[in-house]
Design an enzyme around this catalytic site. Sequence first.
Site, PDB file in Angstrom:
ATOM      1  CB  THR A   8       4.328   2.933   5.352  1.00  0.00           C
ATOM      2  OG1 THR A   8       4.935   2.498   4.134  1.00  0.00           O
ATOM      3  CG2 THR A   8       4.536   4.432   5.549  1.00  0.00           C
ATOM      4  CG  HIS A   9       1.340  -1.389   7.739  1.00  0.00           C
ATOM      5  ND1 HIS A   9       1.175  -0.344   8.599  1.00  0.00           N
ATOM      6  CD2 HIS A   9       1.375  -2.522   8.491  1.00  0.00           C
ATOM      7  CE1 HIS A   9       1.100  -0.811   9.829  1.00  0.00           C
ATOM      8  NE2 HIS A   9       1.222  -2.128   9.798  1.00  0.00           N
ATOM      9  N   GLY A  10       3.458  -1.999   3.685  1.00  0.00           N
ATOM     10  CA  GLY A  10       3.491  -2.134   2.234  1.00  0.00           C
ATOM     11  C   GLY A  10       4.335  -1.052   1.576  1.00  0.00           C
TER      12      GLY A  10
END
Length: 134
Positions: A8-10
């Site tokens: 995922t992002h972050g």
Amino acid sequence: MIGILIVTHGKFGHELLKSAELIIGQQKNVLTLGLEHGDSIEELHHQIKTSIEKLDEGDGVLVLTDLFGGSPSNAAAANMEHLNFHSLTGVNLPMLIEVLSMRECVDIGELVDSAFKAGYEGIKNIGAILNNNI
């Protein structure tokens, strides 16, 4: 056991896994990767490859990503050219709980179908539900 990779992002994937484990208990053969601001997409691509190889115990690997067309999803898809695994985008908590609960009981094809359905059915309009019940 089917391996699970959440990309995922972050820190979203890491926190999503922690939330799922709060509900169903600690999990084995699950990894998370997060793309932070300034990170190399090429490095993420390599980390996904390495993680899939590590997670594959013979029953397959399911990669869950957050956003179709985003860098995590694109980096996972780029690995499909050389590795055999399944991938779904739009990961949410109902989907992840379904995957973690079923991955020892079904084959990877059934798991993908169940995950997709659980992710979709986990989205509800609470206001509409409440208004229909009044």
